[in-house]
Design a protein around this motif. Structure first.
Motif, short mmCIF file in Angstrom:
data_model
loop_
_atom_site.label_atom_id
_atom_site.label_comp_id
_atom_site.label_asym_id
_atom_site.label_seq_id
_atom_site.Cartn_x
_atom_site.Cartn_y
_atom_site.Cartn_z
N LEU A 19 0.81 -1.22 0.00
CA LEU A 19 0.00 0.00 0.00
C LEU A 19 0.85 1.27 0.00
N ARG A 20 2.12 1.16 -0.34
CA ARG A 20 3.04 2.30 -0.23
C ARG A 20 2.64 3.51 -1.06
N ARG A 21 1.84 3.34 -2.11
CA ARG A 21 1.41 4.49 -2.91
C ARG A 21 0.32 5.30 -2.21
N HIS A 22 -0.26 4.72 -1.15
CA HIS A 22 -1.30 5.40 -0.39
C HIS A 22 -0.69 6.21 0.76
N ALA A 23 -1.47 7.12 1.29
CA ALA A 23 -1.04 7.97 2.40
C ALA A 23 -0.72 7.15 3.64
N TYR A 24 0.07 7.74 4.51
CA TYR A 24 0.47 7.09 5.75
C TYR A 24 -0.75 6.63 6.55
N ASP A 25 -1.79 7.47 6.65
CA ASP A 25 -2.98 7.11 7.43
C ASP A 25 -3.64 5.84 6.90
N VAL A 26 -3.65 5.66 5.60
CA VAL A 26 -4.23 4.45 5.00
C VAL A 26 -3.41 3.23 5.41
N ARG A 27 -2.10 3.34 5.32
CA ARG A 27 -1.22 2.22 5.70
C ARG A 27 -1.33 1.91 7.19
N LEU A 28 -1.41 2.95 8.01
CA LEU A 28 -1.55 2.76 9.46
C LEU A 28 -2.86 2.03 9.78
N CYS A 29 -3.95 2.47 9.18
CA CYS A 29 -5.25 1.84 9.45
C CYS A 29 -5.26 0.38 9.00
N ALA A 30 -4.73 0.10 7.82
CA ALA A 30 -4.68 -1.28 7.34
C ALA A 30 -3.85 -2.14 8.29
N SER A 31 -2.72 -1.62 8.75
CA SER A 31 -1.86 -2.36 9.68
C SER A 31 -2.59 -2.67 10.97
N VAL A 84 -8.51 -7.66 2.44
CA VAL A 84 -8.21 -6.25 2.67
C VAL A 84 -8.67 -5.49 1.43
N ARG A 85 -9.43 -4.42 1.65
CA ARG A 85 -9.87 -3.57 0.55
C ARG A 85 -9.55 -2.13 0.86
N VAL A 86 -9.08 -1.41 -0.15
CA VAL A 86 -8.88 0.03 -0.06
C VAL A 86 -9.68 0.62 -1.21
N VAL A 87 -10.66 1.45 -0.85
CA VAL A 87 -11.57 2.01 -1.84
C VAL A 87 -11.46 3.54 -1.80
N GLU A 88 -11.16 4.12 -2.95
CA GLU A 88 -11.13 5.58 -3.05
C GLU A 88 -12.56 6.04 -3.32
N LEU A 89 -13.18 6.68 -2.33
CA LEU A 89 -14.55 7.13 -2.43
C LEU A 89 -14.60 8.47 -3.17
#
Length: 147
Positions: A22-34, A52-57
């Motif tokens: 998920l390195r292309r995503h912001a730190y907050d996204v990586r923190l939450c996924a972790s 695990v899903r990351v959705v850009e709303l």
């Protein structure tokens, strides 16, 4: 709407690997996924199958979701960890950058999710939550629906 999805058997080693993916995503996204993955390892068990899903709303937010097969192990933001506690900070770490978070329960599992802003606004400026870290209310008992 862009979606990134990965299914895996979660282990402690998988957490930093997913964070790296998920390195292309912001730190907050990586923190939450972790934090969501670590909660599955700690409260459901190592080797649990997850998605695990990351959705850009379209509303200036990114939604991070982790689905696991245990509908009973619900996350609660109960009380802040004491300085001497070795664990108990995960949901506080999730709650801090999140605009909102919650749990969607199903008969065969649950999805724990959070949304973080993509506009760069500090989380405290987006939504004051008096007492959110004081443990007065379990925040994830009632499922919250996304817009």
């Amino acid at each position: 709407m862009t979606t990134w999805e990965l299914s895996l058997l979660v282990t402690p080693k998988a957490v930093p690997e997913v964070r790296h993916l998920l390195r292309r995503h912001a730190y907050d996204v990586r923190l939450c996924a972790s934090e969501l993955l670590t909660n599955v390892v700690d409260h459901v068990g190592e080797g649990t199958p997850v998605t695990v899903r990351v959705v850009e709303l379209s509303v200036g937010r990114i939604r991070v979701e982790v689905t696991d097969p245990d509908p009973r192990a619900l996350p609660l933001l109960a009380r802040p960890a004491r300085v001497t506690d070795e664990s108990g900070r995960g949901l506080a770490l999730l709650d801090a950058p999140a605009v909102r978070w919650g749990v969607e329960q199903g008969a065969d599992g649950k999805t724990v999710w959070c949304e973080v802003a993509t506009d760069g606004t500090p989380s405290g400026a987006r939504h004051p939550r008096p007492g959110a870290l004081r443990g007065s209310v379990p925040r994830a008992v009632t499922p919250k629906r996304s817009p």
